[in-house]
Design a protein around this motif. Sequence first.
Motif, PDB file in Angstrom:
ATOM      1  N   PRO A 119    -110.984   7.025  41.888  1.00 35.99           N
ATOM      2  CA  PRO A 119    -111.478   5.693  42.277  1.00 35.99           C
ATOM      3  C   PRO A 119    -110.496   5.005  43.231  1.00 35.99           C
ATOM      4  O   PRO A 119    -109.281   5.142  43.090  1.00 35.99           O
ATOM      5  CB  PRO A 119    -111.540   4.933  40.947  1.00 35.99           C
ATOM      6  CG  PRO A 119    -111.425   5.969  39.886  1.00 35.99           C
ATOM      7  CD  PRO A 119    -110.658   7.110  40.470  1.00 35.99           C
ATOM      8  N   LEU A 120    -111.062   4.276  44.197  1.00 41.90           N
ATOM      9  CA  LEU A 120    -110.268   3.489  45.153  1.00 41.90           C
ATOM     10  C   LEU A 120    -110.799   2.059  45.050  1.00 41.90           C
ATOM     11  O   LEU A 120    -111.966   1.817  45.340  1.00 41.90           O
ATOM     12  CB  LEU A 120    -110.468   4.018  46.576  1.00 41.90           C
ATOM     13  CG  LEU A 120    -110.182   5.508  46.796  1.00 41.90           C
ATOM     14  CD1 LEU A 120    -110.720   5.960  48.148  1.00 41.90           C
ATOM     15  CD2 LEU A 120    -108.694   5.787  46.703  1.00 41.90           C
ATOM     16  N   PHE A 123    -112.935   8.788  46.112  1.00 42.52           N
ATOM     17  CA  PHE A 123    -112.501   9.948  46.886  1.00 42.52           C
ATOM     18  C   PHE A 123    -112.893  11.204  46.121  1.00 42.52           C
ATOM     19  O   PHE A 123    -112.511  11.367  44.959  1.00 42.52           O
ATOM     20  CB  PHE A 123    -110.980   9.887  47.075  1.00 42.52           C
ATOM     21  CG  PHE A 123    -110.408  11.043  47.823  1.00 42.52           C
ATOM     22  CD1 PHE A 123    -110.599  11.186  49.189  1.00 42.52           C
ATOM     23  CD2 PHE A 123    -109.651  12.000  47.157  1.00 42.52           C
ATOM     24  CE1 PHE A 123    -110.052  12.256  49.883  1.00 42.52           C
ATOM     25  CE2 PHE A 123    -109.101  13.075  47.837  1.00 42.52           C
ATOM     26  CZ  PHE A 123    -109.308  13.207  49.200  1.00 42.52           C
ATOM     27  N   ILE A 124    -113.669  12.070  46.766  1.00 43.42           N
ATOM     28  CA  ILE A 124    -114.038  13.364  46.174  1.00 43.42           C
ATOM     29  C   ILE A 124    -113.130  14.414  46.803  1.00 43.42           C
ATOM     30  O   ILE A 124    -113.202  14.665  48.011  1.00 43.42           O
ATOM     31  CB  ILE A 124    -115.528  13.699  46.433  1.00 43.42           C
ATOM     32  CG1 ILE A 124    -116.438  12.587  45.900  1.00 43.42           C
ATOM     33  CG2 ILE A 124    -115.879  15.034  45.777  1.00 43.42           C
ATOM     34  CD1 ILE A 124    -117.926  12.791  46.220  1.00 43.42           C
ATOM     35  N   VAL A 169    -110.396  13.126  55.715  1.00 43.83           N
ATOM     36  CA  VAL A 169    -111.729  12.872  55.145  1.00 43.83           C
ATOM     37  C   VAL A 169    -112.799  13.361  56.132  1.00 43.83           C
ATOM     38  O   VAL A 169    -112.723  13.081  57.326  1.00 43.83           O
ATOM     39  CB  VAL A 169    -111.906  11.370  54.820  1.00 43.83           C
ATOM     40  CG1 VAL A 169    -113.352  11.026  54.492  1.00 43.83           C
ATOM     41  CG2 VAL A 169    -110.979  10.980  53.673  1.00 43.83           C
ATOM     42  N   ARG A 170    -113.781  14.121  55.626  1.00 45.56           N
ATOM     43  CA  ARG A 170    -114.813  14.693  56.504  1.00 45.56           C
ATOM     44  C   ARG A 170    -116.215  14.170  56.206  1.00 45.56           C
ATOM     45  O   ARG A 170    -117.153  14.433  56.955  1.00 45.56           O
ATOM     46  CB  ARG A 170    -114.800  16.226  56.387  1.00 45.56           C
ATOM     47  CG  ARG A 170    -113.585  16.864  57.075  1.00 45.56           C
ATOM     48  CD  ARG A 170    -113.648  16.624  58.592  1.00 45.56           C
ATOM     49  NE  ARG A 170    -112.397  16.976  59.253  1.00 45.56           N
ATOM     50  CZ  ARG A 170    -111.369  16.132  59.424  1.00 45.56           C
ATOM     51  NH1 ARG A 170    -111.437  14.880  58.994  1.00 45.56           N
ATOM     52  NH2 ARG A 170    -110.279  16.518  60.030  1.00 45.56           N
ATOM     53  N   TRP A 171    -116.355  13.425  55.109  1.00 46.52           N
ATOM     54  CA  TRP A 171    -117.672  12.861  54.773  1.00 46.52           C
ATOM     55  C   TRP A 171    -117.504  11.403  54.338  1.00 46.52           C
ATOM     56  O   TRP A 171    -116.644  11.102  53.504  1.00 46.52           O
ATOM     57  CB  TRP A 171    -118.321  13.645  53.621  1.00 46.52           C
ATOM     58  CG  TRP A 171    -118.679  15.050  53.975  1.00 46.52           C
ATOM     59  CD1 TRP A 171    -117.891  16.162  53.834  1.00 46.52           C
ATOM     60  CD2 TRP A 171    -119.911  15.498  54.539  1.00 46.52           C
ATOM     61  NE1 TRP A 171    -118.565  17.266  54.275  1.00 46.52           N
ATOM     62  CE2 TRP A 171    -119.808  16.891  54.708  1.00 46.52           C
ATOM     63  CE3 TRP A 171    -121.099  14.846  54.919  1.00 46.52           C
ATOM     64  CZ2 TRP A 171    -120.854  17.649  55.247  1.00 46.52           C
ATOM     65  CZ3 TRP A 171    -122.131  15.619  55.446  1.00 46.52           C
ATOM     66  CH2 TRP A 171    -121.996  16.993  55.607  1.00 46.52           C
ATOM     67  N   ILE A 172    -118.322  10.535  54.891  1.00 41.62           N
ATOM     68  CA  ILE A 172    -118.402   9.135  54.463  1.00 41.62           C
ATOM     69  C   ILE A 172    -119.822   8.953  53.921  1.00 41.62           C
ATOM     70  O   ILE A 172    -120.797   8.968  54.678  1.00 41.62           O
ATOM     71  CB  ILE A 172    -118.103   8.175  55.632  1.00 41.62           C
ATOM     72  CG1 ILE A 172    -116.666   8.408  56.153  1.00 41.62           C
ATOM     73  CG2 ILE A 172    -118.309   6.723  55.206  1.00 41.62           C
ATOM     74  CD1 ILE A 172    -116.345   7.668  57.452  1.00 41.62           C
ATOM     75  N   LEU A 173    -119.918   8.872  52.603  1.00 39.92           N
ATOM     76  CA  LEU A 173    -121.216   8.861  51.919  1.00 39.92           C
ATOM     77  C   LEU A 173    -121.523   7.433  51.481  1.00 39.92           C
ATOM     78  O   LEU A 173    -120.839   6.885  50.605  1.00 39.92           O
ATOM     79  CB  LEU A 173    -121.168   9.798  50.701  1.00 39.92           C
ATOM     80  CG  LEU A 173    -120.717  11.241  50.981  1.00 39.92           C
ATOM     81  CD1 LEU A 173    -120.642  12.041  49.665  1.00 39.92           C
ATOM     82  CD2 LEU A 173    -121.651  11.934  51.973  1.00 39.92           C
TER      83      LEU A 173
END
Length: 313
Positions: free
Chosen positions: A9-10, A23-24, A58-62
Amino acid sequence: MAHAVNVHPLVSPWGRFGLYSFFIDAPEPAIVDTGIASSPTAGMAPALEAIGRRIEDVRWILLTHGHIDHVGGAHALWELTGRRAQVVIHEADAPMLRSRRAHVEEYLAGRGRYLGDPEGEAKVTATAHAVIAGEMEPTLRVKGGETLSLGGDVTVSVHSIPGHTLGSVAYVVDGQGAVFTGDAVQAHGAANGFPGYTDPVAYRTSLEYLRDEIRPRHLYLGHPYRRADGTPYGVELDAAQAQEAIAQSLAAEGRVGAAACGCLQTGLAETDSPYSPFARVAEELGYTGDPTLEPSPFFTSMHGYREHLDQNA
Ligand SMILES: [Zn+2]
């Protein structure tokens, strides 16, 4: 069997609100929801550094949905990744990533009709400029049903769960039951003490879908939503807590819906009450929160019931 990825969690504070992003820690790392414009630099980057990860990787912003406290930091985070991250949002909420003005239009079409604030449009416009880092086109528009590969054997499936907004989605880390729902599971609401949704019928159907079909083993909410007794849920819920939060959300919608529909069927009455023309609803529910505080979930939900009854009249 894929091995489990960690979820961190952030947390970003914003006024009365606690904004949760996640953050996954996959081979292609993802962040679910982005807080506001300042959140990526002020909150996420140092938090990731503390666990030995870099925000530029980071490669995905969901994005779970289009509200400002979830998409506000998207452009700033995307820039920090060298514009290499894929930015994902449901097509129905994409206008809110694309345009600050879409947030003003949403205000004017819904809750703004009841607030009677002559400065309302200017205030929402100012907030959208302060809190949204930049306007942008998503790199991937989804509808629900997609599967995203986060590298290795890690996949995330996308599920349409409309109600809070038309384009709300759940992201599920496949095989480990980790579920991110943004504001689609609200229990009795967050800082405003009231659950907010634009389509109450879809909200209920989506909660039932989460309860019966998704059945989270770990549930991650967008804010510290509260139980009936006012105590907040934590940032990560286990399977039993998830079912309890979903049940509380359904119970809250049931109570609010019964009061709203009773009031609408009797006929709306303009009064001096700040809850006007839904003063009876606040009285019946014992709701004493300030209904004018943004994002005004009281009037958002009341307008949702009104539109639903109008459509079925
Ligand atoms: Zn929201």
